[in-house]
Design a protein around this motif. Structure first.
Motif, PDB file in Angstrom:
ATOM      1  N   PHE A 118       0.844  -1.197   0.000  1.00 53.74           N
ATOM      2  CA  PHE A 118       0.000   0.000   0.000  1.00 53.74           C
ATOM      3  C   PHE A 118       0.873   1.239   0.000  1.00 53.74           C
ATOM      4  N   ASP A 119       0.476   2.208  -0.767  1.00 51.01           N
ATOM      5  CA  ASP A 119       1.110   3.515  -0.652  1.00 51.01           C
ATOM      6  C   ASP A 119       0.115   4.600  -1.057  1.00 51.01           C
ATOM      7  N   GLU A 120       0.614   5.794  -1.069  1.00 54.61           N
ATOM      8  CA  GLU A 120      -0.244   6.960  -1.308  1.00 54.61           C
ATOM      9  C   GLU A 120      -1.122   6.774  -2.550  1.00 54.61           C
ATOM     10  N   ASP A 121      -0.581   6.135  -3.559  1.00 55.14           N
ATOM     11  CA  ASP A 121      -1.332   5.978  -4.804  1.00 55.14           C
ATOM     12  C   ASP A 121      -2.056   4.643  -4.895  1.00 55.14           C
ATOM     13  N   HIS A 122      -1.877   3.807  -3.898  1.00 54.44           N
ATOM     14  CA  HIS A 122      -2.542   2.506  -3.915  1.00 54.44           C
ATOM     15  C   HIS A 122      -3.141   2.233  -2.551  1.00 54.44           C
ATOM     16  N   ARG A 123      -4.272   2.841  -2.314  1.00 59.03           N
ATOM     17  CA  ARG A 123      -4.891   2.667  -1.007  1.00 59.03           C
ATOM     18  C   ARG A 123      -5.913   1.553  -1.012  1.00 59.03           C
ATOM     19  N   ARG A 124      -6.303   1.145  -2.204  1.00 55.35           N
ATOM     20  CA  ARG A 124      -7.220   0.022  -2.333  1.00 55.35           C
ATOM     21  C   ARG A 124      -6.560  -0.969  -3.259  1.00 55.35           C
ATOM     22  N   LEU A 125      -6.435  -2.206  -2.834  1.00 59.25           N
ATOM     23  CA  LEU A 125      -5.791  -3.213  -3.680  1.00 59.25           C
ATOM     24  C   LEU A 125      -6.597  -4.507  -3.637  1.00 59.25           C
ATOM     25  N   THR A 126      -6.625  -5.184  -4.760  1.00 57.56           N
ATOM     26  CA  THR A 126      -7.317  -6.476  -4.807  1.00 57.56           C
ATOM     27  C   THR A 126      -6.317  -7.570  -4.477  1.00 57.56           C
ATOM     28  N   LEU A 127      -6.849  -8.741  -4.256  1.00 56.15           N
ATOM     29  CA  LEU A 127      -5.988  -9.868  -3.936  1.00 56.15           C
ATOM     30  C   LEU A 127      -4.879 -10.045  -4.962  1.00 56.15           C
ATOM     31  N   THR A 128      -5.248 -10.107  -6.216  1.00 56.81           N
ATOM     32  CA  THR A 128      -4.233 -10.351  -7.248  1.00 56.81           C
ATOM     33  C   THR A 128      -3.213  -9.224  -7.310  1.00 56.81           C
ATOM     34  N   GLU A 129      -3.673  -8.005  -7.165  1.00 64.02           N
ATOM     35  CA  GLU A 129      -2.737  -6.884  -7.152  1.00 64.02           C
ATOM     36  C   GLU A 129      -1.746  -7.037  -6.003  1.00 64.02           C
ATOM     37  N   LEU A 130      -2.286  -7.349  -4.839  1.00 67.42           N
ATOM     38  CA  LEU A 130      -1.437  -7.508  -3.668  1.00 67.42           C
ATOM     39  C   LEU A 130      -0.431  -8.633  -3.881  1.00 67.42           C
ATOM     40  N   ALA A 131      -0.926  -9.760  -4.387  1.00 60.74           N
ATOM     41  CA  ALA A 131      -0.050 -10.897  -4.600  1.00 60.74           C
ATOM     42  C   ALA A 131       1.088 -10.503  -5.535  1.00 60.74           C
ATOM     43  N   THR A 132       0.719  -9.805  -6.613  1.00 62.29           N
ATOM     44  CA  THR A 132       1.732  -9.386  -7.579  1.00 62.29           C
ATOM     45  C   THR A 132       2.737  -8.437  -6.943  1.00 62.29           C
ATOM     46  N   ARG A 133       2.209  -7.394  -6.335  1.00 62.48           N
ATOM     47  CA  ARG A 133       3.090  -6.371  -5.758  1.00 62.48           C
ATOM     48  C   ARG A 133       3.985  -6.945  -4.669  1.00 62.48           C
ATOM     49  N   ALA A 134       3.506  -7.937  -3.967  1.00 63.37           N
ATOM     50  CA  ALA A 134       4.309  -8.514  -2.887  1.00 63.37           C
ATOM     51  C   ALA A 134       5.162  -9.670  -3.397  1.00 63.37           C
ATOM     52  N   GLY A 135       4.933 -10.056  -4.643  1.00 60.24           N
ATOM     53  CA  GLY A 135       5.713 -11.162  -5.194  1.00 60.24           C
ATOM     54  C   GLY A 135       5.373 -12.502  -4.565  1.00 60.24           C
ATOM     55  N   LEU A 136       4.116 -12.709  -4.265  1.00 59.20           N
ATOM     56  CA  LEU A 136       3.689 -13.962  -3.633  1.00 59.20           C
ATOM     57  C   LEU A 136       2.653 -14.668  -4.503  1.00 59.20           C
ATOM     58  N   PRO A 137       2.576 -15.991  -4.397  1.00 55.14           N
ATOM     59  CA  PRO A 137       1.503 -16.712  -5.067  1.00 55.14           C
ATOM     60  C   PRO A 137       0.158 -16.286  -4.492  1.00 55.14           C
ATOM     61  N   VAL A 138      -0.845 -16.303  -5.302  1.00 55.74           N
ATOM     62  CA  VAL A 138      -2.153 -15.840  -4.852  1.00 55.74           C
ATOM     63  C   VAL A 138      -2.670 -16.565  -3.596  1.00 55.74           C
ATOM     64  N   PRO A 139      -2.630 -17.894  -3.561  1.00 51.53           N
ATOM     65  CA  PRO A 139      -3.170 -18.543  -2.355  1.00 51.53           C
ATOM     66  C   PRO A 139      -2.431 -18.141  -1.093  1.00 51.53           C
ATOM     67  N   THR A 140      -1.135 -18.033  -1.200  1.00 47.07           N
ATOM     68  CA  THR A 140      -0.340 -17.614  -0.053  1.00 47.07           C
ATOM     69  C   THR A 140      -0.764 -16.224   0.401  1.00 47.07           C
ATOM     70  N   ALA A 141      -0.836 -15.334  -0.556  1.00 45.03           N
ATOM     71  CA  ALA A 141      -1.256 -13.973  -0.224  1.00 45.03           C
ATOM     72  C   ALA A 141      -2.625 -14.018   0.434  1.00 45.03           C
ATOM     73  N   HIS A 142      -3.485 -14.815  -0.117  1.00 44.86           N
ATOM     74  CA  HIS A 142      -4.844 -14.897   0.400  1.00 44.86           C
ATOM     75  C   HIS A 142      -4.865 -15.303   1.871  1.00 44.86           C
ATOM     76  N   ARG A 143      -4.089 -16.326   2.173  1.00 45.29           N
ATOM     77  CA  ARG A 143      -4.063 -16.807   3.551  1.00 45.29           C
ATOM     78  C   ARG A 143      -3.526 -15.738   4.501  1.00 45.29           C
ATOM     79  N   LEU A 144      -2.406 -15.157   4.111  1.00 43.49           N
ATOM     80  CA  LEU A 144      -1.809 -14.137   4.961  1.00 43.49           C
ATOM     81  C   LEU A 144      -2.753 -12.943   5.129  1.00 43.49           C
ATOM     82  N   LEU A 145      -3.384 -12.571   4.043  1.00 41.15           N
ATOM     83  CA  LEU A 145      -4.292 -11.426   4.103  1.00 41.15           C
ATOM     84  C   LEU A 145      -5.450 -11.704   5.057  1.00 41.15           C
ATOM     85  N   ALA A 146      -5.937 -12.947   4.996  1.00 42.09           N
ATOM     86  CA  ALA A 146      -7.044 -13.291   5.882  1.00 42.09           C
ATOM     87  C   ALA A 146      -6.638 -13.042   7.332  1.00 42.09           C
TER      88      ALA A 146
END
Lengths: 257, 257
Positions: free
Chosen positions: B23-51
DNA sequence: CCGATCCTTCCGGTCAGTGGAAGAGGTGTC
DNA sequence: GACACCTCTTCCACTGACCGGAAGGATCGG
């Protein structure tokens, strides 16, 4: 009141978070052992996790080696949509209000069973006030709290009434009496408290109504209410309406009540 | 400019943090896939951590299912000692200054090579201003930035001079010229900018000096400087001295420059 | 209706995290 | 000076929590 040894979360993330959660208004500086205790973790584990948190900037170490919340968390916090639109929009009105009343001005929303102070504006000579931005105070003992509670669901009201803690001798702790006050608040359109939260401080508060929903409460704290009450309420209402109007226009409806 | 696929941190905590860091000033709302991409993580992993992060309150989900920074991080951020004493102490003075000038008022400190805005105070009719609390702006194009830079170490100055980005046609991008301006700032005791950060906005800023160190900069933004400059500088200096005086008394020296 | 896209759940193998133990540094006491 | 006591830090072998591919929903648009 030593340690709220939280459930020793089994997941790694949970543990790291529990360390961060160990900080609160009264514990802004914590040592390794304190943190380990408060988070319910073995010292070495805490140490390792903390090192990571520090490296990342979530926490920082002060000159004495204790841990404090880091700048990065502050940054991130500022990005929170916690009524960010609301805060931005309201700022100038809080200001006007201060100009008109020279009282400490508060903007708060309800968060669970407390009033969460989004913004505060105090002068040099203001009445001593407990709140700081980001802090929470009980709903039943503050002006903004009563306003928020008066416009909450019955379920919330019941939960709130179930634990009316006494703060000063004047705090309202009888559920029936508070219920009647809430009714009054809805009828009058504003709430009053007299030294219910801290001695020597009275407060007035009004709801901020946007799209027919109460999205926040706006309040002021003064040493006494004497004769000026009518004028103060009027000033509050002007400000609240101004905020509501600004909110209505040019703002997206991503409220987070 | 898709993804700053950060180094796929191997530690769990690191991964969770990299999600938050997305998240930053220009990205205050992010979807799962965006987050996974930006964090360099597989989607399921990101999903679990996000939960987990959501459950804990570090993040929250907006009505549309996207992720946003949660209220709890905001809270915690407010506890950060990021010049908290400074912010608290300065607040009423910023106010006075607004009352005296009716200009947008800023309080900033230097953080690495940018000016970090600790507080901002704007009226209804103020000049359009880019800054928000918690944001960072370049040191060379703002009033507070110039003040902070003028009182920084030679090393910092060199690094800053090495990359003078143009923001408006009036931004100073020649190292030599900026150096002379910094000299001037030290001599005069205040800094001036004219539409160097955004068109239609000029600024004045002065240092806040406590214990013989420049701990912050105080600035205002106005549409033009015309004749009132002397008066404005005087008002700024009064406020800065007030803050410094309040800081000197009753405050512990845990600075975080 | 079907394909495309995004979100969510499942589950066995494996490797990162765990935490007891021990060492390092500091401070107070006799 | 020596000891007791404290908090902080490092080490390392075991193990169970996390990983992420795969599969199943949910939603949308054509």
């Amino acid at each position: 009141m030593a340690g709220n040894v939280s459930s020793p979360s089994t997941t790694v993330t949970g543990r790291a978070l529990s360390l961060v959660a160990a900080f609160d208004e009264d514990h802004r500086r914590l040592t390794l052992t304190e943190l380990a205790t408060r988070a319910g973790l073995p010292v070495p584990t805490a140490h390792r996790l903390l090192a990571e948190l520090v490296e990342w900037g979530a926490l920082a170490r002060d000159p004495r080696g204790s841990y404090v919340i880091g700048r990065r968390l502050w940054d991130l916090g500022m990005l929170a949509p916690v009524q960010r639109g609301l805060r931005d929009v309201a700022s100038p009105y809080l200001h006007d209000l201060y100009g008109a009343t020279h009282a400490t001005v508060h903007l708060a929303v309800r968060d669970d069973l407390s009033a969460l102070y989004l913004d505060r504006l105090a002068g040099h000579t203001s009445v001593p006030v407990v709140s700081t931005v980001g802090s929470r105070l009980p709903l039943h003992a503050t002006g903004v709290g009563k306003v928020l509670l008066a416009h909450s669901s019955e379920q919330v009201v019941q939960e709130a009434l179930a634990r009316l803690e006494r703060v000063t001798p004047y705090t309202v702790t009888q559920p029936g009496r508070l219920r009647r006050q809430l009714e009054q608040v809805r009828h009058d359109g504003y709430a009053v408290t007299r030294e219910e939260m801290s001695l020597g401080a009275c407060s007035l508060a009004v709801p901020v109504v946007s799209r027919e929903r109460v999205v926040a409460a706006l309040g002021i704290v003064v040493p006494s209410l004497e004769s000026s009450q009518v004028r103060l309420v009027a000033a509050l209402q002007v400000a609240a309406r101004g905020i509501a109007r600004s909110l209505g226009s040019a703002d997206d409806p991503r409220a987070t009540p």
